[in-house]
Write a protein that holds these residues in place. Structure first.
Motif, short mmCIF file in Angstrom:
data_model
loop_
_atom_site.label_atom_id
_atom_site.label_comp_id
_atom_site.label_asym_id
_atom_site.label_seq_id
_atom_site.Cartn_x
_atom_site.Cartn_y
_atom_site.Cartn_z
N LEU A 188 11.18 14.60 11.43
CA LEU A 188 10.65 14.31 10.10
C LEU A 188 11.75 13.79 9.18
O LEU A 188 11.56 12.81 8.45
N GLU A 189 12.90 14.42 9.21
CA GLU A 189 14.01 13.97 8.38
C GLU A 189 14.42 12.55 8.76
O GLU A 189 14.68 11.71 7.88
N GLU A 190 14.47 12.27 10.04
CA GLU A 190 14.85 10.93 10.50
C GLU A 190 13.84 9.89 10.02
O GLU A 190 14.21 8.78 9.60
N ALA A 191 12.54 10.22 10.09
CA ALA A 191 11.52 9.28 9.64
C ALA A 191 11.65 8.99 8.15
O ALA A 191 11.53 7.83 7.71
N ILE A 192 11.88 10.03 7.35
CA ILE A 192 12.05 9.85 5.91
C ILE A 192 13.25 8.95 5.63
O ILE A 192 13.18 8.00 4.83
N ASP A 193 14.37 9.21 6.30
CA ASP A 193 15.58 8.42 6.08
C ASP A 193 15.40 6.98 6.51
O ASP A 193 15.89 6.04 5.86
N THR A 194 14.66 6.76 7.61
CA THR A 194 14.42 5.40 8.09
C THR A 194 13.57 4.61 7.10
O THR A 194 13.85 3.43 6.83
N ILE A 195 12.54 5.24 6.55
CA ILE A 195 11.71 4.55 5.57
C ILE A 195 12.52 4.23 4.32
O ILE A 195 12.45 3.11 3.78
N GLY B 85 0.83 -1.20 0.00
CA GLY B 85 0.00 0.00 0.00
C GLY B 85 0.86 1.25 0.00
O GLY B 85 2.05 1.19 -0.31
N LEU B 86 0.26 2.37 0.37
CA LEU B 86 1.02 3.61 0.49
C LEU B 86 1.03 4.04 1.94
O LEU B 86 0.00 4.42 2.50
N GLY B 87 2.20 4.00 2.56
CA GLY B 87 2.37 4.51 3.91
C GLY B 87 2.58 6.01 3.88
O GLY B 87 3.23 6.54 2.97
N ALA C 104 15.64 3.69 4.12
CA ALA C 104 16.58 2.62 4.43
C ALA C 104 15.88 1.27 4.52
O ALA C 104 16.50 0.21 4.35
N GLY C 105 14.56 1.29 4.80
CA GLY C 105 13.82 0.06 5.02
C GLY C 105 13.10 -0.49 3.81
O GLY C 105 12.68 -1.65 3.81
N THR C 106 12.91 0.34 2.78
CA THR C 106 12.19 -0.13 1.59
C THR C 106 12.50 0.78 0.41
O THR C 106 12.85 1.95 0.58
N ASP C 107 12.35 0.20 -0.78
CA ASP C 107 12.44 1.02 -1.99
C ASP C 107 11.06 1.31 -2.56
O ASP C 107 10.93 1.86 -3.65
N ARG C 108 10.01 0.98 -1.79
CA ARG C 108 8.64 1.22 -2.23
C ARG C 108 8.26 2.67 -1.97
O ARG C 108 8.79 3.33 -1.07
N PRO C 109 7.29 3.20 -2.72
CA PRO C 109 6.87 4.59 -2.52
C PRO C 109 6.25 4.82 -1.14
O PRO C 109 5.66 3.91 -0.55
N PHE C 110 6.40 6.03 -0.67
CA PHE C 110 5.75 6.48 0.56
C PHE C 110 5.39 7.95 0.36
O PHE C 110 5.79 8.58 -0.62
N ALA C 111 4.61 8.50 1.29
CA ALA C 111 4.19 9.89 1.17
C ALA C 111 4.37 10.61 2.50
O ALA C 111 4.50 9.98 3.55
N PRO D 130 8.90 11.02 -2.56
CA PRO D 130 8.17 10.51 -3.74
C PRO D 130 6.80 11.14 -3.92
O PRO D 130 6.40 11.43 -5.05
N ILE D 131 6.07 11.31 -2.80
CA ILE D 131 4.68 11.76 -2.89
C ILE D 131 4.40 12.75 -1.77
O ILE D 131 4.75 12.48 -0.60
N LEU D 132 3.79 13.87 -2.09
CA LEU D 132 3.34 14.86 -1.12
C LEU D 132 1.82 14.86 -1.09
O LEU D 132 1.17 14.93 -2.14
N ILE D 133 1.26 14.78 0.11
CA ILE D 133 -0.18 14.93 0.29
C ILE D 133 -0.39 16.22 1.08
O ILE D 133 0.02 16.32 2.23
N ALA D 134 -0.97 17.21 0.45
CA ALA D 134 -1.12 18.53 1.06
C ALA D 134 -2.58 18.77 1.42
O ALA D 134 -3.50 18.36 0.71
N SER D 135 -2.77 19.45 2.55
CA SER D 135 -4.13 19.75 3.01
C SER D 135 -4.17 21.14 3.63
O SER D 135 -3.15 21.70 4.01
#
Length: 328
Positions: free
Chosen positions: A54-61, A40-42, A63-70, A93-98
């Motif tokens: 936020l930067e740490e979370a992006i880097d951790t994801i 899915g899309l996390g 490092a853990g997968t090559d799949r898309p995230f937002a 890869p993907i921005l969800i703005a609100s």
């Protein structure tokens, strides 16, 4: 398993299952990483996060997968420009703005190759965002937790209306009221290319909220949420002391200052992080009544996909009009 739709093709994911960006619950790497790994899309919820977290979370994801995230970014929050600068630099890869207009971010993120989805809660805003050139829309109906549309038009009606208004020109994600594969099937039937699942993913080990919050979700019925705070950033929340007090003030037409003070004295952090189940904002959608157990996020993704297939295969098929009719 793969279920191909306009949204999965746009985002490069296997399944039309998006985990909603939920402050505190997905303001981490664990939940989005598990969902993205499962096909899915996390979605990281940047709303309450500091730049370094936020930067740490992006880097951790990454490092853990090559799949898309937002990353979900509420454009109204304090320090939004600094966070947008970080997200641009990280080339997410993907921005969800609100809660803001696409003009605030679209050109700069398009330039670095980021796919941009915009959250809308009305036909008018959907058409405007599509005309601005966003890549897709997340359409939020009245069943949703957090901040549903002020007019509380149901997802069933609103998604269909947006699909008609946009005439299939842009991929849609239906949001609000979805918890299982049957819900996913209904979202696709309405004209969306995916469904957004929020409350269901609160009831996971990976969600970054206290256990009491998760237990409150799985213990709730479909009628155990209410909307409060109209005019001050209305939310849908599970019933508790705070929600009951706000509802009483609204029924009594209490002065704006009194209602605003009571509303502002409670926060989502109080419930999600501090564990105050009585006075915190226990934000959750009506789909809480469809959630009965805590499960790992990857298992939820797989279950939704399996149940979707079973649901679609079990739907009645049309009978040719010239076929023999069964005897009564």
């Amino acid at each position: 398993m793969k279920i191909e739709t306009s949204v999965t093709r746009l985002l490069g994911i296997d399944l039309p299952i998006l985990q909603a960006g939920m402050s505190w619950a997905s303001s981490n790497a664990a939940l989005p990483l598990a969902v993205s790994r499962a096909g899915g899309l996390g979605v990281i919820a940047a709303g309450p996060m500091r730049l370094d977290a936020l930067e740490e979370a992006i880097d951790t994801i990454r490092a853990g997968t090559d799949r898309p995230f937002a990353v979900n970014m509420p454009l109204y929050r304090k320090g939004a420009e600094d966070l947008l600068d970080l997200l641009e630099a990280k080339r997410i890869p993907i921005l969800i703005a609100s809660q803001g207009g696409p003009q605030k971010y679209l050109d700069r993120f398009r330039a670095v190759g980021t796919i941009c989805l915009h959250v809308v809660a009305s036909e008018l805003h959907a058409v405007k965002a599509a005309e601005k050139g966003v890549d897709g829309l997340i359409v939020v109906g009245g069943e949703a937790g957090g901040h549903p549309p002020a007019d509380l038009v149901s997802t069933l009606v609103l998604v269909r209306a947006v699909a008609k208004a946009t005439e299939g020109r842009i991929p849609l994600v239906a949001s609000g009221g979805f918890a299982d594969g049957q819900g996913l099937a209904s979202a696709l039937a309405l004209g969306a290319g995916a469904a957004n699942f929020g409350t269901r993913f609160i009831a996971t080990p990976e969600a970054g909220v206290v256990d009491g919050y998760k237990q409150a979700v799985i213990g709730a019925g479909v009628a155990d949420t209410r909307t409060v705070g109209r005019g001050f950033g209305m939310i849908r929340t599970l019933s508790n002391d705070f929600a009951e007090e706000m509802a009483a003030l609204e029924r009594a037409a209490a002065p704006d200052d009194q209602r605003r003070e009571t509303f502002a004295a409670s926060t989502l952090k109080m419930a999600a992080f501090d564990g105050d189940m009585r006075r915190g904002k226990l934000e959750a959608g009506q789909s809480a009544g469809l959630v009965s157990r805590i499960m790992p996020a990857a298992e939820i993704v797989a279950e939704i996909a399996r149940d979707y297939v079973v649901c679609v295969r079990s739907l009645p098929q049309p009978v040719p009009t010239n076929a023999p009719q069964p005897a009564l």
